[in-house]
Design an enzyme around this catalytic site. Structure first.
Site, PDB file in Angstrom:
ATOM      1  N   THR A 135       0.817  -1.217   0.000  1.00  0.00           N
ATOM      2  CA  THR A 135       0.000   0.000   0.000  1.00  0.00           C
ATOM      3  C   THR A 135       0.851   1.268   0.000  1.00  0.00           C
ATOM      4  O   THR A 135       1.995   1.251   0.474  1.00  0.00           O
ATOM      5  CB  THR A 135      -0.888  -0.009   1.260  1.00  0.00           C
ATOM      6  OG1 THR A 135      -1.515   1.260   1.402  1.00  0.00           O
ATOM      7  CG2 THR A 135      -0.098  -0.276   2.543  1.00  0.00           C
ATOM      8  N   ASP A 136       0.261   2.358  -0.465  1.00  0.00           N
ATOM      9  CA  ASP A 136       0.960   3.646  -0.387  1.00  0.00           C
ATOM     10  C   ASP A 136       0.987   4.183   1.047  1.00  0.00           C
ATOM     11  O   ASP A 136       1.714   5.134   1.343  1.00  0.00           O
ATOM     12  CB  ASP A 136       0.332   4.678  -1.340  1.00  0.00           C
ATOM     13  CG  ASP A 136      -1.140   4.970  -1.069  1.00  0.00           C
ATOM     14  OD1 ASP A 136      -1.727   4.353  -0.155  1.00  0.00           O
ATOM     15  OD2 ASP A 136      -1.709   5.825  -1.781  1.00  0.00           O
ATOM     16  N   GLU A 137       0.178   3.583   1.945  1.00  0.00           N
ATOM     17  CA  GLU A 137       0.131   4.098   3.330  1.00  0.00           C
ATOM     18  C   GLU A 137       1.453   3.916   4.059  1.00  0.00           C
ATOM     19  O   GLU A 137       1.665   4.522   5.102  1.00  0.00           O
ATOM     20  CB  GLU A 137      -1.006   3.429   4.114  1.00  0.00           C
ATOM     21  CG  GLU A 137      -2.344   3.700   3.488  1.00  0.00           C
ATOM     22  CD  GLU A 137      -3.527   3.655   4.449  1.00  0.00           C
ATOM     23  OE1 GLU A 137      -3.305   3.528   5.662  1.00  0.00           O
ATOM     24  OE2 GLU A 137      -4.652   3.752   3.964  1.00  0.00           O
ATOM     25  N   TYR A 161      -2.070  -0.473  10.931  1.00  0.00           N
ATOM     26  CA  TYR A 161      -2.181  -1.166   9.632  1.00  0.00           C
ATOM     27  C   TYR A 161      -0.973  -0.836   8.753  1.00  0.00           C
ATOM     28  O   TYR A 161      -0.296  -1.743   8.231  1.00  0.00           O
ATOM     29  CB  TYR A 161      -3.475  -0.755   8.917  1.00  0.00           C
ATOM     30  CG  TYR A 161      -3.462  -1.066   7.429  1.00  0.00           C
ATOM     31  CD1 TYR A 161      -3.537  -2.387   6.971  1.00  0.00           C
ATOM     32  CD2 TYR A 161      -3.331  -0.048   6.474  1.00  0.00           C
ATOM     33  CE1 TYR A 161      -3.499  -2.674   5.608  1.00  0.00           C
ATOM     34  CE2 TYR A 161      -3.306  -0.328   5.114  1.00  0.00           C
ATOM     35  CZ  TYR A 161      -3.381  -1.647   4.681  1.00  0.00           C
ATOM     36  OH  TYR A 161      -3.334  -1.937   3.345  1.00  0.00           O
ATOM     37  N   LYS A 165       2.031  -3.299   7.332  1.00  0.00           N
ATOM     38  CA  LYS A 165       2.329  -3.504   5.907  1.00  0.00           C
ATOM     39  C   LYS A 165       3.776  -3.101   5.605  1.00  0.00           C
ATOM     40  O   LYS A 165       4.466  -3.765   4.828  1.00  0.00           O
ATOM     41  CB  LYS A 165       1.364  -2.687   5.029  1.00  0.00           C
ATOM     42  CG  LYS A 165      -0.069  -3.159   5.018  1.00  0.00           C
ATOM     43  CD  LYS A 165      -0.275  -4.551   4.439  1.00  0.00           C
ATOM     44  CE  LYS A 165      -0.061  -4.637   2.943  1.00  0.00           C
ATOM     45  NZ  LYS A 165      -0.456  -5.977   2.404  1.00  0.00           N
TER      46      LYS A 165
HETATM   47  P1  NAD Z   1      -9.799  -7.480   2.027  1.00  0.00           P
HETATM   48  O1  NAD Z   1      -9.847  -7.141   3.469  1.00  0.00           O
HETATM   49  O2  NAD Z   1     -11.002  -7.225   1.177  1.00  0.00           O
HETATM   50  O3  NAD Z   1      -9.457  -9.026   1.842  1.00  0.00           O
HETATM   51  C1  NAD Z   1      -8.453  -9.666   2.587  1.00  0.00           C
HETATM   52  C2  NAD Z   1      -8.557 -11.157   2.299  1.00  0.00           C
HETATM   53  O4  NAD Z   1      -7.484 -11.799   3.011  1.00  0.00           O
HETATM   54  C3  NAD Z   1      -9.859 -11.787   2.790  1.00  0.00           C
HETATM   55  O5  NAD Z   1     -10.371 -12.664   1.820  1.00  0.00           O
HETATM   56  C4  NAD Z   1      -9.443 -12.555   4.034  1.00  0.00           C
HETATM   57  O6  NAD Z   1     -10.241 -13.702   4.294  1.00  0.00           O
HETATM   58  C5  NAD Z   1      -8.003 -12.937   3.676  1.00  0.00           C
HETATM   59  N1  NAD Z   1      -7.179 -13.193   4.864  1.00  0.00           N
HETATM   60  C6  NAD Z   1      -7.045 -12.392   5.951  1.00  0.00           C
HETATM   61  N2  NAD Z   1      -6.221 -12.966   6.842  1.00  0.00           N
HETATM   62  C7  NAD Z   1      -5.818 -14.148   6.305  1.00  0.00           C
HETATM   63  C8  NAD Z   1      -4.933 -15.173   6.726  1.00  0.00           C
HETATM   64  N3  NAD Z   1      -4.338 -15.119   7.913  1.00  0.00           N
HETATM   65  N4  NAD Z   1      -4.720 -16.223   5.898  1.00  0.00           N
HETATM   66  C9  NAD Z   1      -5.335 -16.286   4.702  1.00  0.00           C
HETATM   67  N5  NAD Z   1      -6.188 -15.359   4.255  1.00  0.00           N
HETATM   68  C10 NAD Z   1      -6.427 -14.280   5.036  1.00  0.00           C
HETATM   69  O7  NAD Z   1      -8.527  -6.746   1.469  1.00  0.00           O
HETATM   70  P2  NAD Z   1      -8.305  -5.977   0.072  1.00  0.00           P
HETATM   71  O8  NAD Z   1      -8.853  -4.618   0.191  1.00  0.00           O
HETATM   72  O9  NAD Z   1      -8.714  -6.869  -1.034  1.00  0.00           O
HETATM   73  O10 NAD Z   1      -6.707  -5.843   0.093  1.00  0.00           O
HETATM   74  C11 NAD Z   1      -5.888  -6.883  -0.426  1.00  0.00           C
HETATM   75  C12 NAD Z   1      -4.434  -6.501  -0.262  1.00  0.00           C
HETATM   76  O11 NAD Z   1      -4.167  -5.285  -0.933  1.00  0.00           O
HETATM   77  C13 NAD Z   1      -4.004  -6.280   1.181  1.00  0.00           C
HETATM   78  O12 NAD Z   1      -2.717  -6.797   1.335  1.00  0.00           O
HETATM   79  C14 NAD Z   1      -4.012  -4.771   1.341  1.00  0.00           C
HETATM   80  O13 NAD Z   1      -3.074  -4.362   2.326  1.00  0.00           O
HETATM   81  C15 NAD Z   1      -3.584  -4.345  -0.037  1.00  0.00           C
HETATM   82  N6  NAD Z   1      -4.057  -3.029  -0.438  1.00  0.00           N
HETATM   83  C16 NAD Z   1      -5.389  -2.729  -0.423  1.00  0.00           C
HETATM   84  C17 NAD Z   1      -5.830  -1.483  -0.855  1.00  0.00           C
HETATM   85  C18 NAD Z   1      -7.291  -1.114  -0.872  1.00  0.00           C
HETATM   86  O14 NAD Z   1      -7.600   0.029  -1.180  1.00  0.00           O
HETATM   87  N7  NAD Z   1      -8.212  -2.027  -0.603  1.00  0.00           N
HETATM   88  C19 NAD Z   1      -4.893  -0.547  -1.293  1.00  0.00           C
HETATM   89  C20 NAD Z   1      -3.531  -0.862  -1.239  1.00  0.00           C
HETATM   90  C21 NAD Z   1      -3.127  -2.120  -0.840  1.00  0.00           C
HETATM   91  O1  DAU Z   2      -4.138   3.985   0.513  1.00  0.00           O
HETATM   92  C1  DAU Z   2      -4.340   2.604   0.409  1.00  0.00           C
HETATM   93  C2  DAU Z   2      -5.219   2.111   1.536  1.00  0.00           C
HETATM   94  O2  DAU Z   2      -6.529   2.557   1.250  1.00  0.00           O
HETATM   95  C3  DAU Z   2      -5.198   0.593   1.700  1.00  0.00           C
HETATM   96  O3  DAU Z   2      -3.910   0.182   2.042  1.00  0.00           O
HETATM   97  C4  DAU Z   2      -6.206   0.133   2.764  1.00  0.00           C
HETATM   98  O4  DAU Z   2      -6.242  -1.278   2.815  1.00  0.00           O
HETATM   99  C5  DAU Z   2      -7.567   0.662   2.373  1.00  0.00           C
HETATM  100  O5  DAU Z   2      -8.509   0.336   3.379  1.00  0.00           O
HETATM  101  C6  DAU Z   2      -7.518   2.184   2.166  1.00  0.00           C
HETATM  102  O6  DAU Z   2      -7.294   2.857   3.444  1.00  0.00           O
HETATM  103  P1  DAU Z   2      -8.078   4.185   3.830  1.00  0.00           P
HETATM  104  O7  DAU Z   2      -8.067   4.338   5.282  1.00  0.00           O
HETATM  105  O8  DAU Z   2      -7.617   5.334   3.009  1.00  0.00           O
HETATM  106  O9  DAU Z   2      -9.559   3.770   3.280  1.00  0.00           O
HETATM  107  P2  DAU Z   2     -11.012   4.002   3.888  1.00  0.00           P
HETATM  108  O10 DAU Z   2     -11.987   3.640   2.836  1.00  0.00           O
HETATM  109  O11 DAU Z   2     -11.173   3.373   5.225  1.00  0.00           O
HETATM  110  O12 DAU Z   2     -11.065   5.583   4.116  1.00  0.00           O
HETATM  111  C7  DAU Z   2     -10.869   6.471   3.021  1.00  0.00           C
HETATM  112  C8  DAU Z   2     -10.929   7.889   3.570  1.00  0.00           C
HETATM  113  O13 DAU Z   2     -12.275   8.149   3.994  1.00  0.00           O
HETATM  114  C9  DAU Z   2     -10.066   8.112   4.784  1.00  0.00           C
HETATM  115  O14 DAU Z   2      -9.560   9.440   4.757  1.00  0.00           O
HETATM  116  C10 DAU Z   2     -11.033   7.973   5.962  1.00  0.00           C
HETATM  117  C11 DAU Z   2     -12.342   8.488   5.392  1.00  0.00           C
HETATM  118  N1  DAU Z   2     -13.571   7.851   5.925  1.00  0.00           N
HETATM  119  C12 DAU Z   2     -13.646   6.491   5.940  1.00  0.00           C
HETATM  120  C13 DAU Z   2     -14.773   5.855   6.408  1.00  0.00           C
HETATM  121  C14 DAU Z   2     -14.873   4.345   6.454  1.00  0.00           C
HETATM  122  C15 DAU Z   2     -14.633   8.640   6.341  1.00  0.00           C
HETATM  123  O15 DAU Z   2     -14.570   9.889   6.287  1.00  0.00           O
HETATM  124  N2  DAU Z   2     -15.747   8.006   6.780  1.00  0.00           N
HETATM  125  C16 DAU Z   2     -15.874   6.664   6.863  1.00  0.00           C
HETATM  126  O16 DAU Z   2     -16.937   6.157   7.321  1.00  0.00           O
END
Ligand code: NAD
Ligand code: DAU
Length: 355
Positions: A135-137, A161, A165
């Site tokens: 992630t970019d975080e 988180y 990562k």
């Molecule tokens: P998600 O939470 O939707 O899915 C996570 C999946 O991992 C689920 O299916 C869960 O059952 C599985 N999992 C969790 N713990 C496990 C374990 N111990 N063993 C096996 N499986 C397990 O997540 P996502 O949003 O699809 O993100 C996927 C990946 O991408 C993550 O590594 C996250 O850090 C990264 N990522 C996500 C975002 C985003 O915006 N969603 C952005 C940047 C990076």
């Molecule tokens: O930047 C990449 C990341 O983006 C991933 O690594 C994470 O897995 C993914 O969950 C996401 O993280 P964020 O915290 O940015 O996503 P989220 O959707 O939770 O929140 C997006 C923005 O919106 C953040 O500034 C918080 C705000 N927010 C979120 C929720 C759930 C609100 O204002 N209200 C809300 O109810």
């Protein structure tokens, strides 16, 4: 890529990635290795469950014996590692699980892949790859005029988180440097699109608005994220698997950064058209207590992946958001199933009641 282990393939991005891979690769076997935590949903891949190239294995990435047995049983030559605890708010309320899964789970996968691929020289070197999805975080937070993060930007993670990562990224890098495990890493921005678990901003806003519930905006809503359509992300990962250089990291982003409030207002306008409710949906916007340690601004520089590998995002945010809103409207049953099965209300209460 012959036998690909996708960890976390029942989650949001992982399930989109498996569907994408099966749509473009013919000679492939995809093993979806997922623990089915609250975020995992085998139904996300219902449409491919009878495809002979696909199979599902329920397992935990922290279980070294089972990971090892699975690598061997399916002669895995490529690991694409998505499995993680992924929600920042959950990491604030319960950080331990993030260290277990994201740090120890990644370590376990790396170590078992090293034993199978390198210590036992089981498969020819050329065919192996461990791709880590990050992630970019990990880069922290930007002040208003600071430049976008590049692959050279030092890590400064702020939430549990992000720190978990970042730790996993360091372990992946160290396994390449020390043992020559053939790895690549992608660090991407906020994904959105079909099958995103309804705890993240975009699905929360769509679903609350449809039900006439308050739309919770943390703080002043002026936080900035870069938004990347999940399909564009999946294409980027496949390209890195095909053409990326071993040991390299690639940033992936959607090249657009509206404030959260703008995203929320845009969704409201789309729903005013698609599901008029008698009053503008934006009337539901409610400013609530901010997230602890809330990162203010993200911006990711994607020059490397675009110049070296020729990748560009294909979705504009407006088109992508429109399609996403339509997808949720057409898949309310999917949402309902999740809400019934997975203690969804418990999370909503824990996160929102005290705000
Ligand atoms: P998600 O939470 O939707 O899915 C996570 C999946 O991992 C689920 O299916 C869960 O059952 C599985 N999992 C969790 N713990 C496990 C374990 N111990 N063993 C096996 N499986 C397990 O997540 P996502 O949003 O699809 O993100 C996927 C990946 O991408 C993550 O590594 C996250 O850090 C990264 N990522 C996500 C975002 C985003 O915006 N969603 C952005 C940047 C990076
Ligand atoms: O930047 C990449 C990341 O983006 C991933 O690594 C994470 O897995 C993914 O969950 C996401 O993280 P964020 O915290 O940015 O996503 P989220 O959707 O939770 O929140 C997006 C923005 O919106 C953040 O500034 C918080 C705000 N927010 C979120 C929720 C759930 C609100 O204002 N209200 C809300 O109810």
């Amino acid at each position: 890529m012959n036998n690909v282990l996708v960890t976390g393939g029942a989650g949001f991005i992982g399930s989109n990635f498996i569907r994408h891979l099966l749509s473009v690769e013919t000679e492939i076997r995809v093993v979806n290795f997922d623990a089915l935590t609250y975020a995992g949903n085998a139904d996300n891949l219902k449409d491919v469950q009878n495809d002979s190239r696909y199979l599902f294995v329920q397992g935990n990435i922290c279980d070294a014996d089972f990971v090892s047995a699975t690598l061997r049983k399916y002669e895995i030559d490529t690991v694409v590692h998505f499995a993680a605890e992924s929600h920042v708010d959950r990491s604030i309320l319960g950080p331990r699980q993030f260290v277990e899964t994201n740090v120890m789970g990644t370590f376990t996968l790396l170590h078992e892949a090293k034993k199978f691929w390198l210590d036992e020289s089981s498969l020819p070197q050329i065919t192996k790859r461990f791709h880590h999805v990050s992630t970019d975080e990990v880069f922290g937070s930007l002040a208003p005029h600071e430049p976008a993060w590049t692959e050279e930007t030092p890590y400064a993670p702020n939430s549990p988180y992000a720190a978990s990562k970042a730790s996993s990224d360091h372990l992946v890098r160290a396994y390449q440097h020390t043992y020559h495990l053939p790895i690549t890493i992608t660090n991407c921005s906020n994904n959105y699109g079909p099958y995103q678990f309804p705890e993240k901003l975009i699905p929360v806003i769509i679903l609350n608005a449809l039900e006439g519930k308050p739309l919770p905006v943390y703080g002043d809503g002026q936080q900035i994220r870069d938004w990347l359509h999940v399909q564009d992300h999946c294409e980027a990962i496949r390209l890195v698997l095909q053409k990326g250089k071993i040991g390299e990291t690639y940033n992936v982003g959607g090249v657009n950064q509206p404030a959260n409030l703008t995203i929320i207002e845009t969704i409201c306008e789309m729903l005013d058209e698609a599901r008029p409710s008698g009053a503008p949906h934006k009337n539901l916007i409610t400013f609530v207590k901010d997230r602890l340690g809330h990162d203010r601004r993200y911006d990711i520089d994607t020059t490397k992946i675009s110049t070296e590998l020729g990748w560009q995002p294909r979705h504009t945010l407006t088109e992508g958001l429109f399609d996403t809103v339509q997808w949720y409207l057409a898949n309310l049953e999917w949402v309902q199933t999740i809400r019934q099965r997975q203690d969804y209300q418990g999370w909503i209460d824990a996160n929102y009641k005290a705000r």
